[in-house]
Design a protein around this motif. Structure first.
Motif, PDB file in Angstrom:
ATOM      1  N   VAL A  15     -11.327 -48.784  23.662  1.00 32.84           N
ATOM      2  CA  VAL A  15     -10.291 -47.958  24.288  1.00 32.84           C
ATOM      3  C   VAL A  15      -9.698 -46.940  23.300  1.00 32.84           C
ATOM      4  O   VAL A  15      -9.531 -45.773  23.635  1.00 32.84           O
ATOM      5  CB  VAL A  15      -9.171 -48.849  24.880  1.00 32.84           C
ATOM      6  N   LEU A  16      -9.381 -47.369  22.091  1.00 33.99           N
ATOM      7  CA  LEU A  16      -8.707 -46.479  21.141  1.00 33.99           C
ATOM      8  C   LEU A  16      -9.675 -45.631  20.321  1.00 33.99           C
ATOM      9  O   LEU A  16      -9.321 -44.534  19.883  1.00 33.99           O
ATOM     10  CB  LEU A  16      -7.801 -47.287  20.211  1.00 33.99           C
ATOM     11  N   GLY A  17     -10.864 -46.127  20.088  1.00 33.59           N
ATOM     12  CA  GLY A  17     -11.883 -45.345  19.382  1.00 33.59           C
ATOM     13  C   GLY A  17     -11.435 -44.821  18.043  1.00 33.59           C
ATOM     14  O   GLY A  17     -11.011 -45.582  17.166  1.00 33.59           O
ATOM     15  N   LYS A  18     -11.471 -43.491  17.856  1.00 32.37           N
ATOM     16  CA  LYS A  18     -11.176 -42.871  16.559  1.00 32.37           C
ATOM     17  C   LYS A  18      -9.695 -42.862  16.212  1.00 32.37           C
ATOM     18  O   LYS A  18      -9.331 -42.440  15.113  1.00 32.37           O
ATOM     19  CB  LYS A  18     -11.730 -41.447  16.533  1.00 32.37           C
ATOM     20  N   ARG A  19      -8.865 -43.292  17.112  1.00 35.74           N
ATOM     21  CA  ARG A  19      -7.433 -43.384  16.812  1.00 35.74           C
ATOM     22  C   ARG A  19      -7.150 -44.544  15.848  1.00 35.74           C
ATOM     23  O   ARG A  19      -6.075 -44.641  15.285  1.00 35.74           O
ATOM     24  CB  ARG A  19      -6.637 -43.590  18.097  1.00 35.74           C
ATOM     25  N   VAL A  20      -8.117 -45.440  15.698  1.00 33.49           N
ATOM     26  CA  VAL A  20      -7.954 -46.652  14.903  1.00 33.49           C
ATOM     27  C   VAL A  20      -8.429 -46.427  13.474  1.00 33.49           C
ATOM     28  O   VAL A  20      -9.496 -45.870  13.253  1.00 33.49           O
ATOM     29  CB  VAL A  20      -8.754 -47.817  15.544  1.00 33.49           C
ATOM     30  N   GLN A  21      -7.624 -46.871  12.512  1.00 34.46           N
ATOM     31  CA  GLN A  21      -8.062 -46.885  11.111  1.00 34.46           C
ATOM     32  C   GLN A  21      -8.798 -48.180  10.800  1.00 34.46           C
ATOM     33  O   GLN A  21      -9.790 -48.183  10.098  1.00 34.46           O
ATOM     34  CB  GLN A  21      -6.864 -46.740  10.171  1.00 34.46           C
ATOM     35  N   SER A  22      -8.256 -49.306  11.308  1.00 37.03           N
ATOM     36  CA  SER A  22      -8.918 -50.592  11.085  1.00 37.03           C
ATOM     37  C   SER A  22      -8.449 -51.611  12.118  1.00 37.03           C
ATOM     38  O   SER A  22      -7.356 -51.492  12.668  1.00 37.03           O
ATOM     39  CB  SER A  22      -8.638 -51.116   9.670  1.00 37.03           C
ATOM     40  N   ILE A  23      -9.319 -52.589  12.360  1.00 37.45           N
ATOM     41  CA  ILE A  23      -8.993 -53.742  13.207  1.00 37.45           C
ATOM     42  C   ILE A  23      -9.338 -54.974  12.388  1.00 37.45           C
ATOM     43  O   ILE A  23     -10.436 -55.081  11.848  1.00 37.45           O
ATOM     44  CB  ILE A  23      -9.805 -53.752  14.524  1.00 37.45           C
ATOM     45  N   GLU A  24      -8.380 -55.891  12.297  1.00 41.39           N
ATOM     46  CA  GLU A  24      -8.590 -57.094  11.498  1.00 41.39           C
ATOM     47  C   GLU A  24      -8.204 -58.322  12.309  1.00 41.39           C
ATOM     48  O   GLU A  24      -7.194 -58.327  13.007  1.00 41.39           O
ATOM     49  CB  GLU A  24      -7.738 -57.024  10.226  1.00 41.39           C
ATOM     50  N   ILE A  25      -9.023 -59.361  12.198  1.00 37.72           N
ATOM     51  CA  ILE A  25      -8.693 -60.657  12.792  1.00 37.72           C
ATOM     52  C   ILE A  25      -8.448 -61.615  11.637  1.00 37.72           C
ATOM     53  O   ILE A  25      -9.341 -61.870  10.825  1.00 37.72           O
ATOM     54  CB  ILE A  25      -9.827 -61.188  13.686  1.00 37.72           C
ATOM     55  N   ALA A  26      -7.221 -62.112  11.530  1.00 34.67           N
ATOM     56  CA  ALA A  26      -6.854 -63.052  10.468  1.00 34.67           C
ATOM     57  C   ALA A  26      -5.746 -63.958  10.974  1.00 34.67           C
ATOM     58  O   ALA A  26      -4.845 -63.510  11.692  1.00 34.67           O
ATOM     59  CB  ALA A  26      -6.402 -62.311   9.223  1.00 34.67           C
ATOM     60  N   LEU A  27      -5.821 -65.216  10.610  1.00 33.54           N
ATOM     61  CA  LEU A  27      -4.802 -66.203  10.981  1.00 33.54           C
ATOM     62  C   LEU A  27      -4.565 -66.241  12.491  1.00 33.54           C
ATOM     63  O   LEU A  27      -3.434 -66.295  12.967  1.00 33.54           O
ATOM     64  CB  LEU A  27      -3.487 -65.935  10.235  1.00 33.54           C
ATOM     65  N   ASP A  28      -5.654 -66.168  13.249  1.00 34.04           N
ATOM     66  CA  ASP A  28      -5.616 -66.211  14.714  1.00 34.04           C
ATOM     67  C   ASP A  28      -4.795 -65.081  15.324  1.00 34.04           C
ATOM     68  O   ASP A  28      -4.171 -65.256  16.375  1.00 34.04           O
ATOM     69  CB  ASP A  28      -5.089 -67.569  15.213  1.00 34.04           C
ATOM     70  N   GLU A  29      -4.781 -63.935  14.663  1.00 36.12           N
ATOM     71  CA  GLU A  29      -4.083 -62.761  15.186  1.00 36.12           C
ATOM     72  C   GLU A  29      -4.937 -61.519  14.970  1.00 36.12           C
ATOM     73  O   GLU A  29      -5.674 -61.421  13.992  1.00 36.12           O
ATOM     74  CB  GLU A  29      -2.738 -62.551  14.487  1.00 36.12           C
ATOM     75  N   VAL A  30      -4.799 -60.576  15.888  1.00 35.42           N
ATOM     76  CA  VAL A  30      -5.483 -59.293  15.752  1.00 35.42           C
ATOM     77  C   VAL A  30      -4.453 -58.258  15.309  1.00 35.42           C
ATOM     78  O   VAL A  30      -3.374 -58.143  15.898  1.00 35.42           O
ATOM     79  CB  VAL A  30      -6.132 -58.851  17.080  1.00 35.42           C
ATOM     80  N   THR A  31      -4.792 -57.526  14.247  1.00 39.36           N
ATOM     81  CA  THR A  31      -3.941 -56.443  13.754  1.00 39.36           C
ATOM     82  C   THR A  31      -4.741 -55.156  13.804  1.00 39.36           C
ATOM     83  O   THR A  31      -5.875 -55.110  13.320  1.00 39.36           O
ATOM     84  CB  THR A  31      -3.487 -56.704  12.309  1.00 39.36           C
ATOM     85  N   VAL A  32      -4.150 -54.134  14.396  1.00 34.19           N
ATOM     86  CA  VAL A  32      -4.806 -52.826  14.444  1.00 34.19           C
ATOM     87  C   VAL A  32      -3.900 -51.821  13.727  1.00 34.19           C
ATOM     88  O   VAL A  32      -2.682 -51.815  13.925  1.00 34.19           O
ATOM     89  CB  VAL A  32      -5.101 -52.387  15.899  1.00 34.19           C
ATOM     90  N   ILE A  33      -4.501 -51.038  12.834  1.00 37.76           N
ATOM     91  CA  ILE A  33      -3.780 -49.948  12.172  1.00 37.76           C
ATOM     92  C   ILE A  33      -4.228 -48.661  12.837  1.00 37.76           C
ATOM     93  O   ILE A  33      -5.424 -48.366  12.887  1.00 37.76           O
ATOM     94  CB  ILE A  33      -4.068 -49.905  10.660  1.00 37.76           C
ATOM     95  N   VAL A  34      -3.248 -47.922  13.396  1.00 38.31           N
ATOM     96  CA  VAL A  34      -3.567 -46.671  14.082  1.00 38.31           C
ATOM     97  C   VAL A  34      -3.096 -45.493  13.241  1.00 38.31           C
ATOM     98  O   VAL A  34      -2.199 -45.620  12.409  1.00 38.31           O
ATOM     99  CB  VAL A  34      -2.943 -46.613  15.501  1.00 38.31           C
ATOM    100  N   ASN A  35      -3.702 -44.342  13.472  1.00 35.17           N
ATOM    101  CA  ASN A  35      -3.313 -43.112  12.783  1.00 35.17           C
ATOM    102  C   ASN A  35      -1.938 -42.662  13.268  1.00 35.17           C
ATOM    103  O   ASN A  35      -1.624 -42.762  14.458  1.00 35.17           O
ATOM    104  CB  ASN A  35      -4.335 -42.008  13.053  1.00 35.17           C
ATOM    105  N   ALA A  36      -1.133 -42.151  12.357  1.00 35.69           N
ATOM    106  CA  ALA A  36       0.219 -41.707  12.706  1.00 35.69           C
ATOM    107  C   ALA A  36       0.194 -40.602  13.757  1.00 35.69           C
ATOM    108  O   ALA A  36       1.048 -40.564  14.653  1.00 35.69           O
ATOM    109  CB  ALA A  36       0.959 -41.238  11.457  1.00 35.69           C
ATOM    110  N   GLU A  37      -0.806 -39.691  13.682  1.00 39.31           N
ATOM    111  CA  GLU A  37      -0.874 -38.570  14.625  1.00 39.31           C
ATOM    112  C   GLU A  37      -1.148 -39.053  16.057  1.00 39.31           C
ATOM    113  O   GLU A  37      -0.834 -38.352  17.013  1.00 39.31           O
ATOM    114  CB  GLU A  37      -1.983 -37.584  14.244  1.00 39.31           C
ATOM    115  N   THR A  38      -1.769 -40.206  16.200  1.00 37.40           N
ATOM    116  CA  THR A  38      -2.144 -40.690  17.535  1.00 37.40           C
ATOM    117  C   THR A  38      -1.373 -41.948  17.922  1.00 37.40           C
ATOM    118  O   THR A  38      -1.758 -42.639  18.867  1.00 37.40           O
ATOM    119  CB  THR A  38      -3.652 -40.987  17.590  1.00 37.40           C
ATOM    120  N   TYR A  39      -0.294 -42.240  17.218  1.00 36.01           N
ATOM    121  CA  TYR A  39       0.479 -43.471  17.464  1.00 36.01           C
ATOM    122  C   TYR A  39       1.012 -43.528  18.900  1.00 36.01           C
ATOM    123  O   TYR A  39       0.840 -44.522  19.600  1.00 36.01           O
ATOM    124  CB  TYR A  39       1.604 -43.551  16.435  1.00 36.01           C
TER     125      TYR A  39
END
Length: 199
Positions: A15-39
């Motif tokens: 869904v987010l495609g290039k708006r995402v810098q990274s997606i991480e799965i750790a400690l049973d949680e998903v964290t997504v870092i998005v670009n400030a311009e597309t927040y």
């Protein structure tokens, strides 16, 4: 790793495609870092796309990464972290965005997307000095309107910049220079053999 978390990460990537810098799965949680311009745009997609359907913002906070990991952090100083909940899919997500300018931290307001972000963004502004572009009532929420600085920043002095007190002669609150002497407090060490008597 949970299959549900992998599915969530795949849906976010789709869904987010290039708006995402990274997606991480750790400690049973998903964290997504998005670009400030597309927040803001990312927030809309996270809420409205049926593959994600994050209807609810649970929490939002500011973060100061100065001296993070003993100074090994090389990225931007200020970030905003939002926690989302999808009732339709019964999953949670952490969304992270970094303000592009350390000297003037600004990110888009997501209050129009989730109105529960209103006071959280005001708190992040008050305590960290992070500005939220598009917020219609961005003012201090926890400190006094005359307060100088942002007390959760890592470079804020522990004793503060000024102190206030009630002046009985003037019959009002006045600001004055800080009268607290800076000092280092070293805790007393209590050894186990020194209390409780003999074992």
């Amino acid at each position: 790793m949970s299959e549900r978390l992998n599915q969530l990460a795949a849906n976010i990537d789709k869904v987010l495609g290039k708006r995402v810098q990274s997606i991480e799965i750790a400690l049973d949680e998903v964290t997504v870092i998005v670009n400030a311009e597309t927040y803001y745009e990312s927030a809309l997609l996270l809420r409205d796309d049926p593959l994600l359907a994050f209807e609810q913002l649970i929490d939002l906070c500011g973060v100061d990464y100065q001296d993070f990991r003993e100074g090994k952090h090389t990225g931007k100083r200020f970030g905003v972290v939002a926690h989302l909940l999808s009732l339709a899919h019964n999953w949670r997500l952490r969304v992270h965005v970094f303000a592009p300018d350390d000297s003037y931290p600004v990110v888009a307001s997501i209050t129009p997307v989730w109105n529960s972000a209103n006071w959280f963004e005001r708190e992040a502004f008050d305590l960290y000095g992070i500005l939220f572009d598009g917020h219609d009532d961005l003012r201090r929420i926890l400190t006094d309107y005359g307060f100088i600085g942002h007390p959760f920043r890592k470079d804020f002095p522990i004793s503060g910049n000024v102190e206030m007190r009630y002046d009985p002669e003037l019959k009002r609150v006045v600001y004055q220079p800080v009268t607290i002497e800076p000092r280092e407090i070293t805790p007393r060490i209590v050894r186990e053999e020194q209390y409780g008597g003999s074992v």
